[in-house]
Design a protein around this motif. Structure first.
Motif, PDB file in Angstrom:
ATOM      1  N   TRP A  79       1.042  -1.344   0.223  1.00  0.00           N
ATOM      2  CA  TRP A  79      -0.243   0.000  -0.117  1.00  0.00           C
ATOM      3  C   TRP A  79       0.536   1.545  -0.329  1.00  0.00           C
ATOM      4  O   TRP A  79       0.838   2.164  -0.568  1.00  0.00           O
ATOM      5  N   THR A  80       2.187   1.124   0.744  1.00  0.00           N
ATOM      6  CA  THR A  80       2.957   2.019   1.690  1.00  0.00           C
ATOM      7  C   THR A  80       3.166   2.501  -0.587  1.00  0.00           C
ATOM      8  O   THR A  80       3.045   4.136  -0.683  1.00  0.00           O
ATOM      9  N   MET A  81       3.907   1.854  -1.112  1.00  0.00           N
ATOM     10  CA  MET A  81       4.799   2.269  -2.646  1.00  0.00           C
ATOM     11  C   MET A  81       3.983   2.280  -3.836  1.00  0.00           C
ATOM     12  O   MET A  81       4.267   3.227  -4.218  1.00  0.00           O
ATOM     13  N   ASP A  82       2.730   1.800  -3.110  1.00  0.00           N
ATOM     14  CA  ASP A  82       1.317   2.368  -4.331  1.00  0.00           C
ATOM     15  C   ASP A  82       1.224   3.265  -4.479  1.00  0.00           C
ATOM     16  O   ASP A  82       1.536   4.263  -5.170  1.00  0.00           O
ATOM     17  N   ASN A  83       0.691   4.620  -3.007  1.00  0.00           N
ATOM     18  CA  ASN A  83       1.127   5.635  -3.180  1.00  0.00           C
ATOM     19  C   ASN A  83       2.105   6.672  -3.509  1.00  0.00           C
ATOM     20  O   ASN A  83       2.170   7.508  -3.631  1.00  0.00           O
ATOM     21  N   ILE A  84       3.379   6.210  -2.791  1.00  0.00           N
ATOM     22  CA  ILE A  84       4.428   6.763  -3.346  1.00  0.00           C
ATOM     23  C   ILE A  84       4.428   6.650  -4.417  1.00  0.00           C
ATOM     24  O   ILE A  84       4.656   8.001  -5.249  1.00  0.00           O
ATOM     25  N   SER A  90      11.762  -3.506  -3.737  1.00  0.00           N
ATOM     26  CA  SER A  90      12.043  -4.156  -3.005  1.00  0.00           C
ATOM     27  C   SER A  90      13.690  -4.914  -2.106  1.00  0.00           C
ATOM     28  O   SER A  90      13.377  -5.677  -1.279  1.00  0.00           O
ATOM     29  N   GLN A  91      13.951  -3.894  -1.380  1.00  0.00           N
ATOM     30  CA  GLN A  91      15.087  -3.060  -0.379  1.00  0.00           C
ATOM     31  C   GLN A  91      14.055  -3.469   0.573  1.00  0.00           C
ATOM     32  O   GLN A  91      14.178  -4.218   1.754  1.00  0.00           O
ATOM     33  N   SER A  93      12.180  -6.076   5.480  1.00  0.00           N
ATOM     34  CA  SER A  93      11.304  -7.119   6.188  1.00  0.00           C
ATOM     35  C   SER A  93      11.864  -8.698   6.399  1.00  0.00           C
ATOM     36  O   SER A  93      10.999  -9.066   7.471  1.00  0.00           O
ATOM     37  N   ARG A  94      12.423  -9.330   5.487  1.00  0.00           N
ATOM     38  CA  ARG A  94      12.251 -10.769   5.315  1.00  0.00           C
ATOM     39  C   ARG A  94      13.537 -10.523   6.741  1.00  0.00           C
ATOM     40  O   ARG A  94      13.573 -11.258   7.225  1.00  0.00           O
TER      41      ARG A  94
END
Length: 299
Positions: A80-85, A120-121, A126-127
């Motif tokens: 969601w964050t990356m989509d909004n950025i 990607s980073q 997160s992993r």
């Protein structure tokens, strides 16, 4: 909030990231958008992509409007964050109170390659950054792992000299994909008592307020007696295991679990006689009653 250590140059702004494990009851990736405001490196937006309470901030260094995400409708917080950025960054910067910076981003949008790299980073962080706990149970005595249906209750009195702490621990274990996994852990320590939802999964840590909870081992046993173990396992992230819990078998096993837990406390605290909340066991009360009868008979 400090700036994340993973920083990507994105033209008029920078994207900074760090995985946060400093929150005992939550964890997750923090994504920040930074820009230069009057020559000062300023946090413009912050997205806290946490497991339990994901949220984001407009203008953390300005008016700091914080809004929570509904994971049911928003989906994965990082996605969601990356989509909004990608699609709404100028508008979000404006709402944060930085009109000139928003105009600069519109004039020179962040490249798709940079955004792909950031996502990607972020997923890699997160992993790799996830906090989990693997209690090895080195002080557990043979025979103190009690099998109850699809669960096992591991009873262990733990000593942590490095933390100057000790106390009774109850490990709730279950089979997950052929491996014995701790789904709940209750560390009834003297100084820092706490419990874990999903130590090997989400590792949500809750520290007891002993003023309101009272003695923590008794509180733990009371949760089992009240039938709360199924809902606690579900919260830990194991709904299929929770569904298979045989509550009647748990209740049948509780006298054994309770007696052995207090016995371990007593063995490791000879002066306290086991229980630490001034409540006596049935056996202690019977013994005192017999003693009183003998005293009365001798009068």
């Amino acid at each position: 909030m400090d700036k994340g250590t993973t920083v990507l140059n994105a033209g008029a702004v920078e994207i900074a990231m760090a995985y946060r494990t400093d929150l005992m009851d939550d964890q997750g990736l923090c994504v920040q958008v930074y820009g230069s405001i009057e020559g000062k490196d300023t946090e413009i937006l912050r997205f806290d992509c946490f497991d339990q309470n994901p949220h984001f901030h407009y203008g953390p260094e300005n008016h700091n409007v914080r809004l929570f995400l509904d994971k049911t409708t928003a989906g994965n917080p990082l996605g969601w964050t990356m989509d909004n950025i990608r699609h709404k960054l100028p508008a979000m910067i404006r709402r944060s109170g930085y009109e000139a910076l928003a105009t600069a981003v519109e004039a020179s949008p962040i490249s798709a390659a940079t955004l792909d790299d950031a996502e990607s980073q972020g997923r890699d962080l997160s992993r790799s950054g996830r906090r989990t706990v693997h209690h090895m149970m080195p002080e557990m005595v043979d025979g103190d792992k009690i099998e109850v249906g699809n669960l096992k209750f591991g009873l262990e009195y733990r000593h942590l000299p490095q933390l100057n702490d000790e106390g009774m621990a109850i490990h709730v274990l279950a089979d997950v994909a052929g491996q014995e996994v701790e789904v709940l852990a209750f560390d009834c320590f003297k100084s820092g008592p706490h419990y874990h939802y999903g130590p090997r999964n989400q590792d949500i840590r809750v520290y007891w307020d002993v003023t309101t909870s009272g003695e923590t081992l008794r509180w733990t046993l009371d949760q089992f007696k009240a039938g709360n173990i199924r809902s606690m396992i579900e919260k830990a992230g194991y709904p299929s295991i929770a569904a298979e819990v045989d509550e009647s078998r748990v209740q049948d096993a509780l006298p054994q679990i309770e007696a052995r837990s207090w016995e371990l406390v007593a063995l490791n605290n000879p002066s306290s006689n086991g229980q630490t909340d001034n409540k006596k066991t049935k056996a202690q009360l019977i013994q005192e009653l017999e003693s009183l009868r003998e005293q009365v008979a001798a009068l």
